[in-house]
Design a protein around this motif. Structure first.
Motif, PDB file in Angstrom:
ATOM      1  N   GLY A 156     -18.904 -16.423  23.157  1.00 36.03           N
ATOM      2  CA  GLY A 156     -19.575 -17.726  23.002  1.00 36.03           C
ATOM      3  C   GLY A 156     -20.898 -17.564  22.279  1.00 36.03           C
ATOM      4  O   GLY A 156     -21.234 -18.325  21.371  1.00 36.03           O
ATOM      5  N   LYS A 157     -21.662 -16.542  22.683  1.00 34.70           N
ATOM      6  CA  LYS A 157     -22.982 -16.300  22.063  1.00 34.70           C
ATOM      7  C   LYS A 157     -22.834 -15.905  20.603  1.00 34.70           C
ATOM      8  O   LYS A 157     -23.598 -16.349  19.745  1.00 34.70           O
ATOM      9  CB  LYS A 157     -23.707 -15.181  22.818  1.00 34.70           C
ATOM     10  CG  LYS A 157     -24.489 -15.672  24.011  1.00 34.70           C
ATOM     11  CD  LYS A 157     -25.549 -14.656  24.410  1.00 34.70           C
ATOM     12  CE  LYS A 157     -26.457 -15.301  25.453  1.00 34.70           C
ATOM     13  NZ  LYS A 157     -27.032 -14.342  26.375  1.00 34.70           N
ATOM     14  N   GLN A 158     -21.830 -15.047  20.350  1.00 33.62           N
ATOM     15  CA  GLN A 158     -21.615 -14.604  18.962  1.00 33.62           C
ATOM     16  C   GLN A 158     -21.263 -15.786  18.068  1.00 33.62           C
ATOM     17  O   GLN A 158     -21.734 -15.896  16.940  1.00 33.62           O
ATOM     18  CB  GLN A 158     -20.489 -13.558  18.923  1.00 33.62           C
ATOM     19  CG  GLN A 158     -20.902 -12.219  19.493  1.00 33.62           C
ATOM     20  CD  GLN A 158     -19.699 -11.322  19.735  1.00 33.62           C
ATOM     21  OE1 GLN A 158     -18.834 -11.636  20.557  1.00 33.62           O
ATOM     22  NE2 GLN A 158     -19.615 -10.227  19.001  1.00 33.62           N
ATOM     23  N   LEU A 159     -20.436 -16.683  18.608  1.00 34.97           N
ATOM     24  CA  LEU A 159     -20.037 -17.877  17.856  1.00 34.97           C
ATOM     25  C   LEU A 159     -21.246 -18.781  17.610  1.00 34.97           C
ATOM     26  O   LEU A 159     -21.431 -19.307  16.507  1.00 34.97           O
ATOM     27  CB  LEU A 159     -18.928 -18.608  18.616  1.00 34.97           C
ATOM     28  CG  LEU A 159     -18.316 -19.861  18.004  1.00 34.97           C
ATOM     29  CD1 LEU A 159     -18.012 -19.681  16.526  1.00 34.97           C
ATOM     30  CD2 LEU A 159     -17.034 -20.236  18.755  1.00 34.97           C
ATOM     31  N   ALA A 160     -22.089 -18.916  18.624  1.00 37.07           N
ATOM     32  CA  ALA A 160     -23.314 -19.723  18.469  1.00 37.07           C
ATOM     33  C   ALA A 160     -24.195 -19.133  17.365  1.00 37.07           C
ATOM     34  O   ALA A 160     -24.776 -19.861  16.561  1.00 37.07           O
ATOM     35  CB  ALA A 160     -24.070 -19.793  19.785  1.00 37.07           C
ATOM     36  N   GLU A 161     -24.256 -17.807  17.328  1.00 37.84           N
ATOM     37  CA  GLU A 161     -25.039 -17.117  16.305  1.00 37.84           C
ATOM     38  C   GLU A 161     -24.505 -17.456  14.904  1.00 37.84           C
ATOM     39  O   GLU A 161     -25.263 -17.767  13.983  1.00 37.84           O
ATOM     40  CB  GLU A 161     -24.954 -15.601  16.558  1.00 37.84           C
ATOM     41  CG  GLU A 161     -25.866 -14.747  15.708  1.00 37.84           C
ATOM     42  CD  GLU A 161     -27.340 -15.057  15.944  1.00 37.84           C
ATOM     43  OE1 GLU A 161     -28.072 -15.015  14.957  1.00 37.84           O
ATOM     44  OE2 GLU A 161     -27.748 -15.347  17.093  1.00 37.84           O
ATOM     45  N   PHE A 162     -23.162 -17.418  14.772  1.00 36.08           N
ATOM     46  CA  PHE A 162     -22.532 -17.766  13.492  1.00 36.08           C
ATOM     47  C   PHE A 162     -22.861 -19.218  13.110  1.00 36.08           C
ATOM     48  O   PHE A 162     -23.251 -19.500  11.973  1.00 36.08           O
ATOM     49  CB  PHE A 162     -21.004 -17.588  13.578  1.00 36.08           C
ATOM     50  CG  PHE A 162     -20.259 -18.169  12.401  1.00 36.08           C
ATOM     51  CD1 PHE A 162     -20.213 -17.514  11.175  1.00 36.08           C
ATOM     52  CD2 PHE A 162     -19.623 -19.407  12.512  1.00 36.08           C
ATOM     53  CE1 PHE A 162     -19.549 -18.060  10.089  1.00 36.08           C
ATOM     54  CE2 PHE A 162     -18.952 -19.971  11.424  1.00 36.08           C
ATOM     55  CZ  PHE A 162     -18.924 -19.287  10.214  1.00 36.08           C
ATOM     56  N   LEU A 163     -22.724 -20.133  14.074  1.00 32.40           N
ATOM     57  CA  LEU A 163     -22.972 -21.555  13.788  1.00 32.40           C
ATOM     58  C   LEU A 163     -24.432 -21.788  13.413  1.00 32.40           C
ATOM     59  O   LEU A 163     -24.733 -22.593  12.522  1.00 32.40           O
ATOM     60  CB  LEU A 163     -22.582 -22.418  14.995  1.00 32.40           C
ATOM     61  CG  LEU A 163     -21.091 -22.441  15.358  1.00 32.40           C
ATOM     62  CD1 LEU A 163     -20.856 -23.301  16.594  1.00 32.40           C
ATOM     63  CD2 LEU A 163     -20.241 -22.938  14.189  1.00 32.40           C
ATOM     64  N   ILE A 178     -26.442 -25.534  14.040  1.00 24.97           N
ATOM     65  CA  ILE A 178     -27.245 -25.732  15.259  1.00 24.97           C
ATOM     66  C   ILE A 178     -28.705 -25.807  14.821  1.00 24.97           C
ATOM     67  O   ILE A 178     -29.167 -24.939  14.087  1.00 24.97           O
ATOM     68  CB  ILE A 178     -27.068 -24.569  16.261  1.00 24.97           C
ATOM     69  CG1 ILE A 178     -25.586 -24.380  16.590  1.00 24.97           C
ATOM     70  CG2 ILE A 178     -27.856 -24.856  17.531  1.00 24.97           C
ATOM     71  CD1 ILE A 178     -25.306 -23.207  17.511  1.00 24.97           C
TER      72      ILE A 178
END
Lengths: 320, 262
Positions: free
Chosen positions: B249-256, B262
């Motif tokens: 989840g965190k890695q995906l947030a980083e990508f977004l 974001i």
């Protein structure tokens, strides 16, 4: 300069975003003249003027709400006869396509539906379409009559371009067919407060992996953290977990947002047909072999019940 | 009383096949298997249900416009339970656009005789979704389209249309043109008995002269739109795939965040 008719999709005077996008495209091929019908038609003028409408032709009558499609065709035909436009642009909603098709037939013109871009050409407007589940891009033009073109939402940026927006009453005589299909009841869809699926910049979708209507709340929570619309795969809709109006795919809606997040969706061709033109694609799925991963810019192989809530929390934290 | 229903169906290239264009920029039908458009199966199903729920004599005719192979689509509909079939086939039909198709269908529907026309909401190849509305315009009868529920009683067709802004109840007198969505009800599978029975059901073949149409009214020549180019979209290049080991989840947030979402 040649005039271009733009059919206005509005709800009681509130203009929907795809119409404003059409005004941007219309300015590439001529001077926009908007046609607004039904309750609140005149109230659309200020917004349309801000976005480039030189004139706004309006007509209010109960027929537009009480009968299906044909009264609007009658009115648009009257507008074509009054203006002699270089082209007619209509938003590519289900109703928009029906209106455009009947109009094209009546005025003896070809029709192009679901254009994703439009430019001026030597022999009239050239429309770009995305076909075969978005695996091909075609360029086409109407070779007979006044081009009638429907354009998909998110095909152009909304741009401010102040124009006169002079309101003029359109004179309409309804045809014998106008009252053929009666609308006997109308139940407005309850507002979720989220953006409209086809218009949204971000779409968060859930599929079979969501495993139940009650679990869609975690998809909705992620959507809300991003200000996104919620979509669903056909499997989720057929299972009764989410309404058909939110179905993304060949037999549902086709979407083309800036960001598409697929959760628990394997990515069958049926679904891909409806989302493959999204600018950035992200997927979360337990199955590393799921075909959706062939499309993604970023994929997470994992349980959506772990990944989605963690992502939502992280987004909320980052947004503070 | 009797009720004549004509169901318009389309034979389409299988969407799971490798669909592409021929040199003349029409759909290449030689390299991909065809089948009855899935959305038209729902139209056949509703016609059969109307027939089964009616006290009147109901005759269900399936109609298609297409090449020789398109007979397969008719056979499928007949094996589901339709009574008879009409196949409009003519070499001059190659390249016909939606407006031309609606012309041929309207002529054939008038020749066949009808009280109700039922179509799928769109084909699964062109996906324009305009032919039902065009048929109503050409036939001069009400359009009752995009229905998720449909019923016919006493010469009136009623249905529910679920739009984005509202759900509407519609009503029109017959004759009328109806189109149905995939929410109208699961289409039945042909039974063995149905498949055997279909072999004996009549399939009429009509050409343009049977419909008093000229070649230049249809086909590529009669098309009112022209495709100038068709280019294959480059395959998406494989993106980053990570395995969730607690940080997905965190890695995906980083990508977004990196993409400015974001």
């Amino acid at each position: 300069m040649a005039e271009v008719l733009v059919y206005v999709d509005h709800v009681d005077g509130a203009v929907r975003k795809p119409t404003l996008e059409l005004l941007t495209l219309a300015r590439r091929v001529g001077e926009p003249v908007a046609v607004a019908l039904g309750n609140g038609a005149a109230d659309t003028a200020a917004t349309l003027a801000e976005h480039g409408a030189a004139r706004v032709l309006t007509h209010e009558a109960a027929e537009y709400a009480d009968y299906l499609v044909v009264p609007k065709v009658d009115a648009l035909q009257a507008a074509v006869e009054a203006v002699s436009p270089a082209a007619v642009l209509v938003p590519s909603s289900a109703e928009g396509k029906e209106i455009a098709a009947r109009l094209a037939l009546r005025i003896g013109s070809g029709i192009i539906t679901d254009a994703v871009d439009l430019e001026a050409g030597d022999e009239g407007p050239v429309a770009t379409q995305s076909v075969f589940a978005a695996s091909f891009t075609t360029k086409s033009r109407v070779s007979k009559g006044t081009p009638v073109i429907t354009v998909k939402p998110n095909s152009a940026a909304v741009e401010a371009a102040p124009a006169a927006g002079a309101v003029e009453a359109l004179s309409v005589t309804f045809s014998a067919q106008a009252t053929g299909t009666k609308v006997t009841a109308r139940t407005p869809r309850e507002s979720t407060g989220r953006p409209e699926l086809t218009e949204a910049a971000i779409v968060v979708s859930g599929g079979r992996g969501v495993n139940g209507a009650e679990n869609f709340s975690i998809i909705e929570a992620l959507a809300d953290s991003l200000g996104a619309a919620v979509g669903a795969s056909r499997a989720a809709v057929d299972a009764g977990w989410y309404p058909h109006t939110n179905q993304v795919g060949q037999t549902g809606k086709s979407v083309s947002p800036q960001l598409y997040i697929a959760s628990g969706i394997s990515g069958a061709i049926q679904h891909r047909a409806g989302m493959q033109t999204s600018k950035t694609i992200v997927a979360i799925n337990k199955d590393a072999e799921a075909p959706i991963f062939e499309l993604v810019d970023y994929g997470v192989v994992g349980d959506l019940f772990d990944v989605v809530p963690a992502l939502t929390e992280e987004i909320k934290t980052r947004k503070g | 009383m009797s009720l004549r229903i004509v169901v318009t169906v389309k034979y389409v290239p299988d969407a799971t096949g490798d669909r592409h264009f021929a040199d003349d920029l029409t759909v290449d039908r030689d390299d991909v298997d065809g089948l009855l458009s899935e959305l038209d199966e729902y139209a056949v199903e509703q016609a059969l249900q109307i027939s089964e729920n009616s006290d009147d004599d109901v005759e269900v005719t399936v109609l298609t416009v297409g090449p020789e192979d398109a007979k397969d689509a008719l056979r499928k509909a007949l094996s589901m339970g339709a009574d008879k079939a009409i196949h409009v086939e003519d070499d001059d039909l190659h390249g016909t656009d939606a407006l031309g198709t609606s012309l041929v269908l309207a002529k054939a529907i008038e020749k066949a005789g009808y009280d109700l026309v039922i179509s799928g909401m769109a084909s699964t190849d062109g996906t324009m979704g305009v032919v039902p509305a065009l048929l109503a315009e050409r036939l001069g009868v009400p359009q009752v389209t995009l229905l998720s529920e449909v019923s016919v009683e006493d010469g009136t067709v009623k249905g529910r249309r679920d739009g984005d802004a509202a759900s509407e109840q519609l009503e029109a007198s017959l004759p009328a043109v109806v189109s149905v969505t995939d929410q109208s009800g699961e289409a039945r599978y042909p039974s063995f008995k149905g498949i055997m029975a279909a072999k004996k059901k009549p399939v009429e073949s009509w050409d343009l002269s049977d419909l008093e149409l000229e070649a230049e009214e249809v086909g590529l020549e009669g098309a009112w739109t022209a495709v100038e180019s068709a280019t294959e979209r480059p395959a998406r290049t494989a993106g980053t795939i990570v395995k969730d080991e607690g940080e997905g989840g965190k890695q995906l947030a980083e990508f977004l965040a990196g993409q400015k979402f974001i």
